[in-house]
Design an enzyme around this catalytic site. Sequence first.
Site, PDB file in Angstrom:
ATOM      1  N   ASP A  54       0.747  -1.372   0.058  1.00 29.49           N
ATOM      2  CA  ASP A  54       0.073  -0.119   0.107  1.00 29.49           C
ATOM      3  C   ASP A  54       0.961   1.124  -0.107  1.00 29.49           C
ATOM      4  O   ASP A  54       1.971   1.339   0.671  1.00 29.49           O
ATOM      5  CB  ASP A  54      -0.884  -0.189   1.116  1.00 29.49           C
ATOM      6  CG  ASP A  54      -2.100   0.960   1.012  1.00 29.49           C
ATOM      7  OD1 ASP A  54      -2.399   1.530   0.237  1.00 29.49           O
ATOM      8  OD2 ASP A  54      -2.869   1.111   2.214  1.00 29.49           O
ATOM      9  N   GLY A  55       0.356   2.348  -0.658  1.00 24.69           N
ATOM     10  CA  GLY A  55       0.962   3.657  -0.604  1.00 24.69           C
ATOM     11  C   GLY A  55       1.982   3.987  -1.703  1.00 24.69           C
ATOM     12  O   GLY A  55       2.472   5.309  -1.403  1.00 24.69           O
ATOM     13  N   ARG A  80       1.068   9.955  -9.613  1.00 24.76           N
ATOM     14  CA  ARG A  80       0.693   8.933  -8.863  1.00 24.76           C
ATOM     15  C   ARG A  80       1.385   7.677  -9.382  1.00 24.76           C
ATOM     16  O   ARG A  80       1.742   6.568  -8.883  1.00 24.76           O
ATOM     17  CB  ARG A  80      -0.701   8.618  -8.860  1.00 24.76           C
ATOM     18  CG  ARG A  80      -1.318   9.570  -7.679  1.00 24.76           C
ATOM     19  CD  ARG A  80      -2.908   9.317  -7.618  1.00 24.76           C
ATOM     20  NE  ARG A  80      -3.353   7.714  -7.397  1.00 24.76           N
ATOM     21  CZ  ARG A  80      -3.335   7.118  -6.155  1.00 24.76           C
ATOM     22  NH1 ARG A  80      -3.279   8.025  -5.229  1.00 24.76           N
ATOM     23  NH2 ARG A  80      -3.740   5.979  -6.087  1.00 24.76           N
ATOM     24  N   HIS A 125       3.658   3.989  -8.505  1.00 28.02           N
ATOM     25  CA  HIS A 125       3.479   2.423  -8.997  1.00 28.02           C
ATOM     26  C   HIS A 125       4.736   2.020  -9.745  1.00 28.02           C
ATOM     27  O   HIS A 125       5.133   0.729  -9.570  1.00 28.02           O
ATOM     28  CB  HIS A 125       2.269   2.271 -10.098  1.00 28.02           C
ATOM     29  CG  HIS A 125       0.897   2.690  -9.440  1.00 28.02           C
ATOM     30  ND1 HIS A 125       0.474   2.251  -8.293  1.00 28.02           N
ATOM     31  CD2 HIS A 125      -0.109   3.727  -9.644  1.00 28.02           C
ATOM     32  CE1 HIS A 125      -0.675   2.900  -7.695  1.00 28.02           C
ATOM     33  NE2 HIS A 125      -1.233   3.522  -8.619  1.00 28.02           N
ATOM     34  N   SER A 174      -6.566  -5.232  -6.489  1.00 29.22           N
ATOM     35  CA  SER A 174      -7.849  -5.775  -5.765  1.00 29.22           C
ATOM     36  C   SER A 174      -8.925  -5.911  -6.752  1.00 29.22           C
ATOM     37  O   SER A 174      -8.831  -4.722  -7.687  1.00 29.22           O
ATOM     38  CB  SER A 174      -7.903  -4.969  -4.499  1.00 29.22           C
ATOM     39  OG  SER A 174      -8.737  -3.704  -4.918  1.00 29.22           O
ATOM     40  N   ASN A 223     -10.024  -2.066  -7.003  1.00 27.92           N
ATOM     41  CA  ASN A 223      -9.098  -0.823  -7.627  1.00 27.92           C
ATOM     42  C   ASN A 223      -9.825  -0.547  -8.913  1.00 27.92           C
ATOM     43  O   ASN A 223      -9.275   0.572  -9.423  1.00 27.92           O
ATOM     44  CB  ASN A 223      -7.690  -1.447  -7.700  1.00 27.92           C
ATOM     45  CG  ASN A 223      -6.871  -1.672  -6.528  1.00 27.92           C
ATOM     46  OD1 ASN A 223      -5.932  -2.658  -6.393  1.00 27.92           O
ATOM     47  ND2 ASN A 223      -7.340  -0.780  -5.348  1.00 27.92           N
ATOM     48  N   ARG A 263       1.795  -5.318   6.006  1.00 23.33           N
ATOM     49  CA  ARG A 263       1.233  -4.127   5.236  1.00 23.33           C
ATOM     50  C   ARG A 263       1.864  -2.679   5.658  1.00 23.33           C
ATOM     51  O   ARG A 263       2.524  -2.473   6.593  1.00 23.33           O
ATOM     52  CB  ARG A 263      -0.282  -4.036   6.176  1.00 23.33           C
ATOM     53  CG  ARG A 263      -1.017  -2.847   5.384  1.00 23.33           C
ATOM     54  CD  ARG A 263      -2.479  -2.590   5.465  1.00 23.33           C
ATOM     55  NE  ARG A 263      -3.057  -1.753   4.178  1.00 23.33           N
ATOM     56  CZ  ARG A 263      -4.213  -1.801   3.726  1.00 23.33           C
ATOM     57  NH1 ARG A 263      -5.116  -2.858   4.295  1.00 23.33           N
ATOM     58  NH2 ARG A 263      -4.642  -0.854   3.067  1.00 23.33           N
ATOM     59  N   SER A 317      -8.224  -5.234   4.054  1.00 24.57           N
ATOM     60  CA  SER A 317      -8.458  -4.682   2.812  1.00 24.57           C
ATOM     61  C   SER A 317      -9.015  -5.911   2.081  1.00 24.57           C
ATOM     62  O   SER A 317      -8.612  -6.010   0.984  1.00 24.57           O
ATOM     63  CB  SER A 317      -7.605  -4.090   2.243  1.00 24.57           C
ATOM     64  OG  SER A 317      -7.360  -2.795   2.867  1.00 24.57           O
TER      65      SER A 317
END
Length: 251
Positions: free
Chosen positions: A27-28, A40, A44, A72, A75, A195, A203
């Site tokens: 995450d993040g 963003r 990734h 997910s 997403n 996590r 999640s």
Amino acid sequence: MSNAEAPAPLADVPPERRPAHIAMIMDGNGRWAQRQGLPRVEGHRRGAAVVREITELCSDLGIGQLTLYCLSSENWKRPADEIAFLMLLLKEYIIEERGPIMRNNLRVRMLGRREAIPDHVLEELDRTIEMSRGNTGMWLNLAINYGGRGEIVDAVRALARRVREGSLEPEDITEDSVSGHLYTAGLADPDLLVRTAGEMRVSNFLLWQISYAEIWVTDRCWPEFDEQQLHQAIRAYAARDRRFGGLPDLA
């Protein structure tokens, strides 16, 4: 101290105290990129590089299975351009990593629903999975278009079909038979769930399988996760007393 004299990584944690299966909620990525003043998608991209590093580190440590929450089922609600970039990045990753996968003797498996994933991505993923089929090293499980509730629904549907066909009686359904119809059938449950980004929730990830997993959370975002953090998580796991609902040995 020379390299020849340097202690082996995690030499203070005996192999029997290490997790055999590590699952990670990565995450993040977006938050990290925004803090750096970057788009963003650059988060990734950096996150994909960390996947490569952590996969090789886990393989070198003798971890038997590594399961990564890549995408997910929720997403898909993200902006279309971000989803398109994630699909492109996934395709690039599974092509570019074929060499390291084979060098590290990794076995690749996909966990999740295939629908909604573009055919050109699935084709490359299937090719990588097939290439690694004869390997004998660590399982690298990629959770893509994955949701824990959806996985359980799919397992229930499969069991219901067997009941309807007469090959299974309802009273013969057990935890083992449910496990055998999950995407993870044949794989051991995670021992350690990691996590990143400080979020205190699972999640919708491996809801059935993490029933007794030890959970370790770091405030660092996934692009900041590194070897030191991995070692901290494994040391924390090794220090815990796993009783699986029983009492400690008082003898």
